[in-house]
Design a protein around this motif. Structure first.
Motif, PDB file in Angstrom:
ATOM      1  N   UNK A 139       0.813  -1.215   0.000  1.00 35.06           N
ATOM      2  CA  UNK A 139       0.000   0.000   0.000  1.00 35.06           C
ATOM      3  C   UNK A 139       0.849   1.270   0.000  1.00 35.06           C
ATOM      4  N   UNK A 140       0.410   2.252  -0.775  1.00 41.67           N
ATOM      5  CA  UNK A 140       0.929   3.600  -0.675  1.00 41.67           C
ATOM      6  C   UNK A 140      -0.063   4.450   0.095  1.00 41.67           C
ATOM      7  N   UNK A 141       0.034   5.768  -0.047  1.00 43.41           N
ATOM      8  CA  UNK A 141      -0.859   6.631   0.742  1.00 43.41           C
ATOM      9  C   UNK A 141      -2.142   6.989   0.002  1.00 43.41           C
ATOM     10  N   UNK A 142      -2.264   6.569  -1.269  1.00 36.37           N
ATOM     11  CA  UNK A 142      -3.560   6.603  -1.936  1.00 36.37           C
ATOM     12  C   UNK A 142      -4.023   7.936  -2.481  1.00 36.37           C
ATOM     13  N   UNK A 143      -3.109   8.810  -2.872  1.00 41.44           N
ATOM     14  CA  UNK A 143      -3.532  10.081  -3.462  1.00 41.44           C
ATOM     15  C   UNK A 143      -4.144   9.886  -4.844  1.00 41.44           C
ATOM     16  N   UNK A 144      -3.706   8.857  -5.556  1.00 43.78           N
ATOM     17  CA  UNK A 144      -4.291   8.485  -6.834  1.00 43.78           C
ATOM     18  C   UNK A 144      -4.504   6.969  -6.837  1.00 43.78           C
ATOM     19  N   UNK A 145      -5.591   6.474  -7.479  1.00 43.91           N
ATOM     20  CA  UNK A 145      -6.016   5.077  -7.294  1.00 43.91           C
ATOM     21  C   UNK A 145      -5.372   4.088  -8.267  1.00 43.91           C
ATOM     22  N   UNK A 146      -4.049   4.082  -8.324  1.00 41.41           N
ATOM     23  CA  UNK A 146      -3.354   3.207  -9.264  1.00 41.41           C
ATOM     24  C   UNK A 146      -2.264   2.419  -8.557  1.00 41.41           C
ATOM     25  N   UNK A 147      -1.823   1.370  -9.228  1.00 38.31           N
ATOM     26  CA  UNK A 147      -0.701   0.558  -8.774  1.00 38.31           C
ATOM     27  C   UNK A 147       0.498   0.873  -9.660  1.00 38.31           C
ATOM     28  N   UNK A 148       1.633   1.217  -9.051  1.00 43.59           N
ATOM     29  CA  UNK A 148       2.784   1.720  -9.805  1.00 43.59           C
ATOM     30  C   UNK A 148       3.976   0.772  -9.690  1.00 43.59           C
ATOM     31  N   UNK A 149       4.650   0.576 -10.819  1.00 44.06           N
ATOM     32  CA  UNK A 149       5.879  -0.210 -10.878  1.00 44.06           C
ATOM     33  C   UNK A 149       6.992   0.640 -11.487  1.00 44.06           C
ATOM     34  N   UNK A 150       8.129   0.781 -10.820  1.00 50.01           N
ATOM     35  CA  UNK A 150       9.280   1.475 -11.417  1.00 50.01           C
ATOM     36  C   UNK A 150      10.160   0.495 -12.186  1.00 50.01           C
ATOM     37  N   UNK A 151      11.114   1.032 -12.939  1.00 52.02           N
ATOM     38  CA  UNK A 151      12.143   0.212 -13.622  1.00 52.02           C
ATOM     39  C   UNK A 151      11.513  -0.887 -14.477  1.00 52.02           C
ATOM     40  N   UNK A 152      10.387  -0.616 -15.118  1.00 46.36           N
ATOM     41  CA  UNK A 152       9.586  -1.689 -15.716  1.00 46.36           C
ATOM     42  C   UNK A 152      10.287  -2.389 -16.878  1.00 46.36           C
ATOM     43  N   UNK A 153      11.291  -1.745 -17.484  1.00 46.23           N
ATOM     44  CA  UNK A 153      11.989  -2.387 -18.594  1.00 46.23           C
ATOM     45  C   UNK A 153      13.067  -3.355 -18.118  1.00 46.23           C
ATOM     46  N   UNK A 154      13.404  -3.289 -16.828  1.00 39.62           N
ATOM     47  CA  UNK A 154      14.419  -4.159 -16.272  1.00 39.62           C
ATOM     48  C   UNK A 154      13.904  -5.585 -16.140  1.00 39.62           C
ATOM     49  N   UNK A 155      14.784  -6.547 -16.358  1.00 40.64           N
ATOM     50  CA  UNK A 155      14.392  -7.955 -16.269  1.00 40.64           C
ATOM     51  C   UNK A 155      13.833  -8.306 -14.897  1.00 40.64           C
ATOM     52  N   UNK A 156      14.309  -7.631 -13.866  1.00 39.13           N
ATOM     53  CA  UNK A 156      13.870  -7.926 -12.503  1.00 39.13           C
ATOM     54  C   UNK A 156      12.468  -7.417 -12.193  1.00 39.13           C
ATOM     55  N   UNK A 157      11.925  -6.573 -13.078  1.00 39.01           N
ATOM     56  CA  UNK A 157      10.623  -5.966 -12.809  1.00 39.01           C
ATOM     57  C   UNK A 157       9.585  -6.271 -13.877  1.00 39.01           C
ATOM     58  N   UNK A 158       9.954  -7.013 -14.918  1.00 38.27           N
ATOM     59  CA  UNK A 158       9.025  -7.257 -16.017  1.00 38.27           C
ATOM     60  C   UNK A 158       7.846  -8.134 -15.615  1.00 38.27           C
ATOM     61  N   UNK A 159       7.935  -8.798 -14.477  1.00 36.66           N
ATOM     62  CA  UNK A 159       6.824  -9.623 -13.986  1.00 36.66           C
ATOM     63  C   UNK A 159       5.588  -8.789 -13.666  1.00 36.66           C
ATOM     64  N   UNK A 160       5.757  -7.478 -13.552  1.00 38.81           N
ATOM     65  CA  UNK A 160       4.605  -6.614 -13.262  1.00 38.81           C
ATOM     66  C   UNK A 160       3.526  -6.737 -14.326  1.00 38.81           C
ATOM     67  N   UNK A 161       3.908  -6.900 -15.578  1.00 37.58           N
ATOM     68  CA  UNK A 161       2.938  -6.951 -16.681  1.00 37.58           C
ATOM     69  C   UNK A 161       1.906  -8.054 -16.482  1.00 37.58           C
TER      70      UNK A 161
END
Length: 230
Positions: free
Chosen positions: A147-169
């Motif tokens: 959870x974040x603090x909820x100022x906007x109702x979305x789920x965010x992923x950084x570094x999305x092009x990195x192999x370690x983060x591509x599972x977000x898709x």
């Protein structure tokens, strides 16, 4: 309507740092804004070079430490009210949320957002403003929705092009809310109801996964109107 700048990967090159700084200052609408570092994600570790950069750019600078020395409710309130722009670095989103809630910082940040303070940061500092972040704060550096603090109702992923983060898709499809994936060198700018993508080299972008359309993927640089500011 609020001001959020969610970014990652702007701290590796000298030109990128200054490009980001001047863009952030522009979003405050002030020539010499007050710049506050809130490094809770990094357990109060912070980069003095960041303070130096914004000082050289014409800002008054300060920091708010909540972990190592703590801060009284009055100190927290005064420093956040003073700030025109608040920077949160990368680190542990789960720890930030726990600490901000415990110290009353979450409520003060929400009031700052309503006043029009620019809230920005990289990696965990880009996720914290939203409903959820896809962070590597699980055991053994595993990914988890936090959870974040909820100022906007979305789920965010950084570094999305990195192999370690591509599972977000794929993992974002398990959520009930839409996702935002930020490439290194890109920043999602949600400024007073208007959305845009700011990049360091012009080639990076931010993607949107629409929960209302089976998580169809959109490039927000081409379709900023898809993202709604709530």
């Amino acid at each position: 309507m609020g001001k959020i700048m969610a970014l990652c990967g702007f701290d590796g090159e000298f030109d990128e740092i200054w490009t980001l700084a001047f863009k952030a200052i522009e979003f405050t609408g002030k020539s010499n804004p007050n710049f506050l570092i809130l490094p809770t994600t990094a357990f109060d570790d912070y980069n003095r070079g960041t303070l130096n950069c914004y000082h050289k750019a014409g800002c008054s600078v300060d920091l708010l430490l909540l972990t190592q020395v703590g801060g009284s409710p009055e100190t927290i309130r005064q420093k956040i009210e003073w700030a025109d722009m608040i920077w949160v670095p990368g680190g542990n989103l789960k720890y930030l949320k726990e600490t901000w809630d415990k110290t009353g910082t979450t409520a003060e940040i929400k009031r700052a957002y309503d006043r029009g303070t620019l809230l920005f940061g990289g990696s965990a500092g880009s996720m914290c403003w939203f409903a959820e972040g896809y962070d590597n704060c699980a055991p053994y550096d595993g990914k988890m929705f936090t959870p974040g603090i909820g100022l906007q109702p979305y789920c965010v992923c950084p570094h999305c092009e990195s192999a370690n983060w591509q599972s977000f898709a794929e993992d974002v499809k398990t959520r009930s809310i839409s996702g935002i994936a930020v490439e290194d060198g890109a920043a999602l700018c949600m400024i007073d109801g208007e959305n845009s993508v700011f990049t360091s080299h012009g080639t990076e972008t931010v993607f949107f996964y629409d929960a209302d359309d089976s998580f169809k993927k959109y490039d927000l640089k081409e379709h900023p109107e898809i993202l709604k500011n709530l």
